[in-house]
Design a protein around this motif. Structure first.
Motif, PDB file in Angstrom:
ATOM      1  N   THR A   1     -11.409   2.389   6.213  1.00 29.27           N
ATOM      2  CA  THR A   1     -10.059   2.911   6.035  1.00 29.27           C
ATOM      3  C   THR A   1      -9.414   3.226   7.384  1.00 29.27           C
ATOM      4  OG1 THR A   1     -10.652   3.886   3.931  1.00 29.27           O
ATOM      5  CG2 THR A   1      -8.709   4.771   4.987  1.00 29.27           C
TER       6      THR A   1
ATOM      7  N   HIS B   1      -8.129   1.576  -3.037  1.00 32.16           N
ATOM      8  CA  HIS B   1      -8.465   2.060  -1.706  1.00 32.16           C
ATOM      9  C   HIS B   1      -9.760   2.834  -1.777  1.00 32.16           C
ATOM     10  CE1 HIS B   1      -7.070   5.924  -3.150  1.00 32.16           C
ATOM     11  NE2 HIS B   1      -5.938   5.358  -3.521  1.00 32.16           N
TER      12      HIS B   1
ATOM     13  N   PHE C   1       0.818  -1.217   0.000  1.00 28.62           N
ATOM     14  CA  PHE C   1       0.000   0.000   0.000  1.00 28.62           C
ATOM     15  C   PHE C   1       0.854   1.269   0.000  1.00 28.62           C
ATOM     16  CE2 PHE C   1      -4.524  -0.879   0.015  1.00 28.62           C
ATOM     17  CZ  PHE C   1      -4.516  -2.250   0.130  1.00 28.62           C
TER      18      PHE C   1
ATOM     19  N   TRP D   1      -3.240   8.784   0.082  1.00 27.29           N
ATOM     20  CA  TRP D   1      -2.751   7.501  -0.402  1.00 27.29           C
ATOM     21  C   TRP D   1      -1.548   7.690  -1.309  1.00 27.29           C
ATOM     22  CZ3 TRP D   1      -4.584   3.312   1.831  1.00 27.29           C
ATOM     23  CH2 TRP D   1      -5.834   3.388   2.445  1.00 27.29           C
TER      24      TRP D   1
END
Lengths: 302, 280, 337
Positions: C164, C156, C126, C190
């Motif tokens: 989240t 995401h 991620f 992100w």
């Protein structure tokens, strides 16, 4: 007397809606305006709800790129269509083609968006984007435009949909502008032996360029504010990338995705700030378009 | 090759290109409508109209709530938007004809027609939803009405201007006051045109989803109460198409089909009326 | 003209009548994490009582925002609000049910529960540091799997999400790099990936995008037959997502009514606990006693045996009986039960 008063109020309501919208957007975004100012807000890449730091740069970038690309796709096609409908098509085709184009304009944007997600995005990711990577993507300078894995959820797909969507607007306004060219002028050009294309190029286009340009600017305004057609396929990612094959965000998509969900006041206020910027930008763009079209009209009258 | 030939060939090529672009435009129309038809017809069934949604991820159910909700929101939006729009257009074309204010408002209306619909949604959220304390069908109807008003204002203004001034003078000569002349004579003369404008404005707002997201919101149950959140087809399409469930996708296609057919139908009717009424 | 006016008038009258005898509706909004369950409960509740519970899954951030703005009867959030926020916004909060998040993947040839990941590899994926499916980081956890050399697409959330918050809390606890670079919250910056709206959107994108990975509540993976992975927990054991491993994690929570049940149950020590688990919460405006009583009536019904069975069928773990009673006492203390 009463009747005239009532109609007056009804007419004023248009002004009220516009002024009211401006006022409310301004008031609701004041928190964010105070905190981030104007220059800092539009240049900051941050969209960080955790640290409560917000900037519009990425969303504005996404809006600009999708709008510009959509125009690049739409303008040549739209003008071609307008030429076809006014000059080329045999009479029995003029009507049906014109109607077909206007129907394209009537299809709601949510249908474009849904079709984009289910039908266009897979085609883009399987065929068109890999093809572009293998061809244009190999050229120097262009390679940065087509980096990354083709997913179909990206700037390019969104711009395609937007482009298809604004073709009919631009086409129908251009057609109207072309039709305004007095036939006397055209006839005299034919009389001196000009070909059809020369008439279009040297008479019709110069004659109607203000109108066509106005049509393009209106489409620009439409594309700026379009939400649903792009919301499905843009992936709402707050980033500035050079690659057209990356997910991005536009002002409208951010609003649609985050407006009901912003949990802190400053977050919501920043979204209102985005809405305010969008509203002002499209208002200015549309005013310019209107100005151009009016000028085109006046020129004809004179 | 002599110059004459070159010019003719150049002309041919230019027109072939323009023909191709027209085909390109029509290709998308056929592609999109065809796609909606194929997927939509495959997903149509009677349950769609008579059942409410099943729980998420469970097969079956329908969108009765969204069909009815959408009708209600559009109906009330029309009820608010049309009178305001027609009266506003009347002011521009009759009482303020030729005056600066009329010109100003009609330019503003033209701009308003293309203003981002989602901004209208945020506006209505701030002035109705938040103060009242809940999402409601009314808020959705008001948002759509705001989008409708400028469209109706402009078409009404145009249609009334088309009614020739001598008609009014004839009525004045009989001693009728202006408002009576407008209602009984001018409106009658322009009725078809105004009706067309109304039809087209309904077509315009029926497909809107963005202004409803923050106003009428959504409702998983059937509700005829405009004071509550009300489901609409467009918001349901957004939710269902973005969701993961196959049955949702099918229902979204079916809803998309119904909405597209409805809008195209109204648009075509509107065009036909214009053609029939105003041919030369 | 008159005829049209008459028609409109008649229609208005008919419609206002239909509004007058509308049934009772409770409006809620928020977390997408428990949405499949709440909509199933609402469906059943409507059948038995006639009360409509309209729950819209707009994300936990939305749940909190709308309940703070008082535009809904209740909000829902997986990300429990801290006690001081609850006090400040004059809310009440309690946990309703327990769920777990899984990593859903779309890698051809790999089936559910075949791939093993640990917090370190998830963190690096991620962060965008592990870019390919055949990266050594993934390989060493899965020596027997045939991993393709394909780029990983991270999916995401694009909206304010409790899912989240729970996921980034899990990463922040387990992975210092994540904590310093990204942090935790309902929405974060992100480093890579595409954003889907709601658990629904993430599931949809993972399903449609080859070689992608995303985090979703387990019910979404189950209902949509997404491929999900096993996870190594802090005790070093490879764990399957099940009702039992979720419940095991949840039992480590310190549910204190004085703190409005604020607690975290990610990365708990027990060797049999799934590492990404959360109790999802309900929020109501404290002053709306009348509405709250109706809301509580529903959520008390949702503690019943029948409702528990519905929850279990969707792999949500019901709260233990003792905790349910604690919550009932909390309701009583606030005069809404």
């Amino acid at each position: 007397m009463i009747f005239s008063f009532i109609t007056g109020i009804a007419a004023i309501s248009v002004v009220l809606i516009i002024v009211g919208t401006l006022y409310v957007l301004f008031k609701e975004s004041s928190l964010s305006i105070e905190r981030f100012g104007f220059l800092k807000f539009i240049t900051s890449l941050d969209w960080d709800p955790v640290r409560e730091s917000f900037g519009a740069a990425a969303a504005l970038y996404g809006t600009l790129v999708t709008t510009a690309l959509a125009l690049i796709i739409a303008i040549p096609v739209a003008i071609g269509i307008a030429i076809f409908v006014t000059e080329v098509a045999p009479n029995f085709l003029k009507g049906p083609v014109g109607v077909a184009i206007e129907l394209l304009a009537a299809i709601p944007s949510i249908i474009y968006g849904m079709w984009g997600l289910f039908t266009l995005a897979p085609i883009m990711s399987k065929y068109i984007e890999p093809f572009l990577q293998k061809t244009i993507g190999k050229l120097p300078l262009f390679n940065i435009l087509f980096e990354g894995t083709p997913l179909g959820i990206d700037l390019l797909t969104a711009s395609m949909i937007l482009g298809i969507m604004i073709i009919p607007f631009t086409a129908s306004i251009s057609r109207d502008a072309f039709n305004l060219t007095p036939s006397v002028v055209k006839e005299s050009a034919y009389a001196v032996g000009a070909t059809k294309w020369e008439v279009v190029r040297d008479v019709v286009l110069p004659y109607s360029k203000l109108g066509v340009f106005g049509g393009i600017v209106i489409s620009l305004g439409r594309a700026l504010g379009e939400t649903m057609a792009v919301a499905f396929v843009l992936g709402n990612n707050n980033q500035i990338t050079t690659s057209l094959l990356d997910a991005a965000a536009t002002v409208t998509v951010k609003l649609a995705n985050e407006f009901t969900e912003a949990d802190k006041d400053i977050y919501l206020s920043s979204l209102y700030y985005l809405a305010l910027l969008l509203f002002m930008a499209s208002f200015i763009v549309l005013s310019i378009a209107k100005f151009l079209l009016l000028k085109a009209e006046n020129k004809l009258k004179a | 090759m002599n110059r004459e030939k070159f010019r003719i060939i150049q002309s041919r090529i230019a027109f072939i290109v323009s023909t191709l672009t027209a085909m390109f435009g029509i290709f998308w129309l056929i592609f999109i409508i065809g796609d909606v038809l194929v997927h939509g017809i495959g997903a149509l069934n009677i349950n769609l109209f008579i059942k409410d949604p099943a729980p998420a991820g469970v097969e079956g159910g329908g969108l009765r709530n969204a069909f009815v909700g959408h009708l209600m929101i559009t109906f009330f939006a029309t009820l608010i938007g049309v009178p305001v729009g027609v009266l506003g257009g009347t002011f521009l074309a009759e009482y303020a004809r030729g005056k600066r204010i009329a010109r100003f408002i009609s330019i503003l209306s033209d701009i308003m027609v293309s203003v981002p619909a989602i901004v209208v949604g945020t506006f209505v959220y701030a002035i109705i939803v938040k103060p009242i304390g809940h999402f409601s069908g009314w808020a959705g109807a008001v948002a759509l009405a705001m989008i409708m008003i400028p469209v109706v204002v402009r078409t009404t203004e145009n249609m009334l201007s088309l009614v020739s001034w001598t008609v009014r003078e004839a009525a004045f000569a009989l001693g009728a006051p202006y408002y009576k002349v407008i209602i009984q004579v001018v409106y009658r003369g322009a009725a078809t045109g105004i009706l067309t404008g109304i039809l087209l404005s309904i077509a315009r707002v029926t497909g809107e989803a963005a202004p409803l997201l923050f106003t009428s919101f959504n409702n998983s149950f059937f509700s005829a109460n405009m004071n509550e959140p009300v489901a609409s087809l467009t918001v349901s399409i957004f939710q269902y198409a973005m969701g993961p469930y196959e049955s949702w996708h099918a229902q979204a296609w079916a809803a998309a089909l119904m909405i597209t057919v409805f809008i195209l139908f109204i648009t075509i009717i509107g065009r036909l009326i214009i053609k029939w009424r105003y041919k030369k | 003209m008159k005829r049209i006016l008459g028609l409109i008038l008649a229609l208005t009258v008919v419609l206002s009548f239909s509004m007058a005898n509308a049934e009772e509706t409770l409006n809620g909004a928020g977390a997408t994490f428990p949405y499949p369950l709440y909509s199933a409960w609402a469906y059943e509740y409507h059948k038995t009582t006639g009360v409509k519970l309209n729950y819209q899954s707009i994300g936990s951030g939305g749940g909190v925002r709308q309940v703070v703005n008082r535009t809904v009867d209740f909000g829902a959030s997986d990300d429990a609000l801290e006690p001081k926020e609850i006090e400040k916004d004059k809310l009440l909060q309690w946990p309703q049910v327990i769920g777990g998040e899984v990593l859903a993947i779309n890698v051809s040839g790999i089936k559910s529960e075949e791939m093993v990941l640990d917090s370190d590899s998830v963190c690096k994926i991620f962060l965008g540091e592990v870019k390919y499916w055949d990266d050594k980081e993934i390989k060493q956890l899965n020596p027997s799997l045939n991993l393709p050399h394909k780029e990983i697409t991270v999916v995401h959330r694009s909206d304010g999400s409790g899912t989240t918050a729970v996921f980034t809390h899990y990463l922040s606890e387990a992975c210092p790099a994540w904590k310093s670079k990204v942090g935790e919250g309902k929405s974060v910056k992100w480093p890579v990936g595409i954003g889907g709206k709601g658990n629904e959107g993430v599931a949809n994108y993972v399903k449609r995008t080859p070689f992608s990975i995303g985090y979703v509540e387990f019910a979404y993976a189950k209902q949509n037959k997404l491929t999900y992975t096993l996870l190594k927990n802090p005790a070093g054991k490879v764990i399957r997502p099940t009702l039992e491993t979720f419940a095991e994690a949840a039992s480590a929570g310190n549910y204190d009514p004085k703190k409005h049940f604020y607690t975290w149950v990610t990365n708990v020590k027990s060797p049999n606990a799934w590492p990404i688990v959360a109790a999802t919460n309900i929020l109501v405006p404290k002053e709306r006693v009348g509405e709250n009583k109706k809301v509580v009536k529903f959520f008390d019904w949702a503690f019943s045996k029948k409702a528990d069975e519905i929850a279990q069928s969707l792999v949500y773990a019901p709260l233990p009986e003792a905790l349910k009673n604690k919550i009932r006492a909390y309701w009583k203390a606030n005069g809404i039960y």
